[in-house]
Scaffold this motif. Structure first.
Motif, PDB file in Angstrom:
ATOM      1  N   ALA A  82      -5.736   7.106  -7.257  1.00 20.81           N
ATOM      2  CA  ALA A  82      -6.224   8.154  -6.399  1.00 20.81           C
ATOM      3  C   ALA A  82      -6.961   9.194  -7.088  1.00 20.81           C
ATOM      4  CB  ALA A  82      -4.958   8.714  -5.440  1.00 20.81           C
ATOM      5  N   ASP A 110       0.900  -1.104  -0.092  1.00 22.77           N
ATOM      6  CA  ASP A 110       0.102  -0.088  -0.083  1.00 22.77           C
ATOM      7  C   ASP A 110       0.839   1.311   0.191  1.00 22.77           C
ATOM      8  OD1 ASP A 110      -2.337  -1.313  -0.129  1.00 22.77           O
ATOM      9  OD2 ASP A 110      -2.955  -1.300   1.899  1.00 22.77           O
ATOM     10  N   GLU A 127      -4.782   4.391  -4.707  1.00 24.65           N
ATOM     11  CA  GLU A 127      -5.372   3.967  -3.355  1.00 24.65           C
ATOM     12  C   GLU A 127      -4.758   2.879  -2.971  1.00 24.65           C
ATOM     13  OE1 GLU A 127      -7.569   6.008  -1.909  1.00 24.65           O
ATOM     14  OE2 GLU A 127      -8.450   7.477  -3.638  1.00 24.65           O
ATOM     15  N   THR A 155       0.377   4.008  -3.045  1.00 24.49           N
ATOM     16  CA  THR A 155       0.300   5.499  -2.465  1.00 24.49           C
ATOM     17  C   THR A 155       1.384   6.473  -3.126  1.00 24.49           C
ATOM     18  OG1 THR A 155      -0.881   4.721  -0.445  1.00 24.49           O
ATOM     19  CG2 THR A 155      -0.164   7.084  -0.536  1.00 24.49           C
TER      20      THR A 155
END
Length: 333
Positions: A332, A304, A313, A308
């Motif tokens: 995102a 993650d 996301e 990011t």
């Protein structure tokens, strides 16, 4: 408490790996595919000394790969048959990777990696594993065969686990011979697909096993995922990111982010650390990444962080009935 038998076997496990690797290189299971052979016949077929082959077969028989009849006929067991070249998901290419002296020696350099954080292969040989394989085509061919065989062991599980409805196009990034793409296009007949990899890593067309429907929706695009990828609704990256450092992974994901169609997804297929039932497998694979390409296995939280940083996301984790998971990441907002 006497722990010697168990600990001793772990310490000397390299002997088992070496013996199985030699069996794979000689093609013993291929020669026994049609039926049992005497040791003399087998030695003649594989080009080995009869006496020393017998000593090797004694070990491999004790390991359960082969059986020898009272009359001296050698035969492959179901376990040994997994070293045949013609079986789906053959483990012969994996075993043959250990015949490369540079690969074998790199594992002997593990202590250096643990002390310094450097990749053992590059520290020992002065060149990274990718350039080495490019300069040593036989090692590169065995590696590509291994990736194809290992992918075939999980491809159907990945294709079953993920719902591709609503997507139109998929690119298998770093997809090699396209085994995963073939499985996905076979199960999801509405998709168009492409294999994307370096020119030396991709085939001219779809696999011979591909149906007419799959072949009509299949294409091949050469290139580098550090530079650009073809536009698509979905990018498949199967065991690509674990080869690379965090910084390089962010570069790869950022390349995908730039070309991703609106509403599209990146689907990262990987082992993850600390997944119940696969802890040791993932931990050993993590050391393999340290020794050879310089990458690492990661937890979901670590993935993650990469997503990011690359403009995605945090991922949704989709489980499979194989040893890998699918990490689904959307851009995102």
């Amino acid at each position: 408490m006497d722990v010697w038998p168990d600990l001793g076997s772990l310490i000397t496990g390299f002997r088992t790996s070496a013996a199985i690797s030699v069996a794979a290189e000689l093609g013993i299971s291929d020669e026994l595919a049609a039926g049992p052979l005497s040791l003399a016949e087998l030695a003649a077929r594989v080009g080995a000394d009869e006496d020393t082959l017998g000593r090797l077969m004694r070990v491999l028989t004790e390991l359960g790969l082969y059986a020898v009849s009272p009359e001296g006929a050698c035969a492959a067991t179901p376990l040994g048959a997994e070293l045949r070249s013609d079986v789906a998901g053959s483990l012969r290419p994996l075993a043959r990777t250990l015949q490369d002296p540079a690969t074998w020696a790199a594992w002997g350099h593990l202590l250096h990696s643990v002390r310094t954080g450097e990749t053992a292969f590059e520290a020992l040989h002065g060149v990274d594993v990718w350039n080495y394989r490019a300069d040593h085509p036989q090692a590169g061919d065995v590696f590509n065969d291994n990736m194809t065989a290992l992918t075939s062991r999980v491809a159907a599980a990945v294709a079953r686990a993920y719902d591709f409805d609503g997507l139109r196009s998929v690119v298998d990034v770093g997809g090699g011979h396209g085994v995963l793409l073939e499985a996905v296009l076979t199960r999801h007949a509405h998709l168009q697909g492409a294999v994307f990899d370096l020119p030396q890593g991709i085939p001219d067309g779809p696999p011979a096993s591909a149906s007419e429907s799959v072949a009509s929706r299949w294409s091949v695009v050469p290139g580098s995922f550090f530079e650009s990828v073809p536009p698509a609704d979905a990018y498949l990256l199967k065991k690509v990111l674990h080869d690379w450092s965090d910084e390089k992974c962010v570069e790869i994901l950022s390349t995908c982010r730039r070309s991703l169609e609106p509403g599209g997804v990146v689907l990262v297929v990987e082992l993850v650390l600390d997944r119940p039932g696969h802890e040791l497998e993932a931990a050993l694979s993590d050391l393999n990444m340290l020794v050879l390409p310089g990458g690492r296995e990661r937890t979901v939280a670590q993935f993650d962080e990469l997503f990011t940083a690359a403009g995605f996301e945090p991922a949704r984790v989709v489980d499979t009935d194989a040893d890998v998971v699918i990490l689904e990441a959307h851009a995102a907002r």
